[in-house]
Design an enzyme around this catalytic site. Structure first.
Site, mmCIF file in Angstrom:
data_model
loop_
_atom_site.group_PDB
_atom_site.id
_atom_site.type_symbol
_atom_site.label_atom_id
_atom_site.label_comp_id
_atom_site.label_asym_id
_atom_site.label_seq_id
_atom_site.Cartn_x
_atom_site.Cartn_y
_atom_site.Cartn_z
ATOM 1 N N ASN A 252 -9.885 -5.342 6.752
ATOM 2 C CA ASN A 252 -10.874 -6.257 7.355
ATOM 3 C C ASN A 252 -10.618 -6.423 8.854
ATOM 4 O OD1 ASN A 252 -8.618 -7.829 7.375
ATOM 5 N ND2 ASN A 252 -9.533 -9.611 6.378
ATOM 6 N N TYR B 267 3.196 -16.950 3.124
ATOM 7 C CA TYR B 267 3.450 -15.507 2.967
ATOM 8 C C TYR B 267 4.388 -15.277 1.781
ATOM 9 C CZ TYR B 267 4.782 -10.731 4.410
ATOM 10 O OH TYR B 267 5.020 -9.370 4.470
#
Ligand code: UDP
Length: 317
Positions: A36, A149
């Protein structure tokens, strides 16, 4: 004639993803690169733009993705990976590790593809076991700034094993330790691009804390070799891939200063929250089952990386 094997690489326009694209193109596979572009760049895959065996799909894989035709391998590498990036994109980081992993496992299941996910040494958090073996469960703060994360990657591992156990998907999990080399973004905030950029501009090198924390740096080519060996292995669970030569960050800064021939000095800046104090992979498993160990010495890899950054520095204003 047998058809070409097809590999889909998510995050294929990123640092490691684009090197994987190169590896599979060279090997003669058809590559579907999905990105993306929030941290990836088309510049990293420009060399394949006109090749009929290469397809680029701009897509956020946190949303469903349908592709026509066969897919033999899915390599899921999409995610912001620098602490600065995942602090800037906390929700996309959580989504790509969780929803993105779910979507890619679904695709692998549908296509009967082999699936390999990029996990991380961050699953070990601020480790209390040193060096880190795959059997260590880790020491992660789920609600700290790095949790977005760490926990996304831990979830990614959990759902990978669930698809392996319940849907019999052929899975691999690579736990990647600090890696460096050409195509890192100069301003991604990680220590290697930061120190090299600062050196090339004769600016002070920003050592966080006292620089006593340690990291172990692996050159990208060694890492790609380890990942591709793992892909073609029969190990479904996690394998550490990284370089076990451990450095204190302060010594690493001095090495970059020496190799780049800069006039830069060192300055100290506050240590980020939850910054792991030490990190070094135990690669016994990779040595044994993949016959893999890293070859490139830090000095040689850094010289190559410095040269690359020199020729890719933005013009000085
Ligand atoms: N670091 C530093 N100066 C910088 C950037 C990073 O001293 O300009 C330190 C950071 O605090 C950490 C280590 O270098 O201890 C590696 O940081 P990086 O952001 O590369 O990734 P991490 O290994 O923490 O995920």
């Amino acid at each position: 004639m047998a058809r070409k094997k097809v590999v889909m690489i998510t995050g294929g326009a990123g640092f490691l993803g684009s090197h994987l694209c190169d590896w599979f193109m060279k090997k003669g596979l058809k590559v579907i690169c999905v990105d993306n572009l929030i941290t990836g760049s088309l510049e990293n895959i420009r060399q394949h733009a006109k090749d009929k065996n290469f397809e680029f799909i701009k897509h956020d894989i946190s949303k469903e993705l349908r592709v026509e035709g066969p897919v033999d391998y899915v390599l899921h590498f999409a995610s912001p990976a620098s602490p600065v990036d995942y602090l800037n994109f906390p929700i996309p980081t959580l989504k790509v590790g969780s929803l993105g992993s779910h979507n890619m496992l679904g695709l692998a299941k549908l296509k009967k593809a082999r699936y390999l996910v990029a996990s991380t040494s961050e699953v070990y958090g601020d480790p209390e076991v040193h060096p880190q073996k795959e059997t260590y469960w880790g020491h992660v703060n789920p609600i700290g700034p790095r949790g977005v994360y760490d926990e996304a990657k831990r979830f990614a591992e959990a759902i990978t094993m669930a698809y392996h156990r319940y849907h019999k998907v052929d899975t691999k999990i690579v736990r990647i330790f600090n890696t460096y080399g050409p195509r890192m973004r100069i301003h991604d905030g990680r220590v290697v691009p930061n120190f090299i950029f600062q050196s090339l501009r004769n600016q002070p090198l920003t050592v966080y804390g006292r620089g006593e924390q340690t990291r172990s740096f692996c050159y990208y080519s060694d890492l790609i070799d380890g990942i591709t060996r793992l892909l073609y292995s029969d190990i479904p669970g996690p394998v550490n891939i990284g370089n076990p030569v451990e450095f204190k960050i302060i010594d690493f800064a001095k090495l970059v200063i020496k190799l780049s021939g800069t006039r830069s000095k060192i300055v100290y800046r506050p240590l980020p929250v939850d910054d792991p104090k030490q990190r070094k992979p135990d690669i016994t498993l990779a040595r044994k089952v993949l016959k893999w160990s890293p070859d490139v010495k830090l000095r040689d890899g850094l010289e190559q990386t410095i040269l690359w950054f020199k020729s890719h520095l933005p013009a000085e204003r």
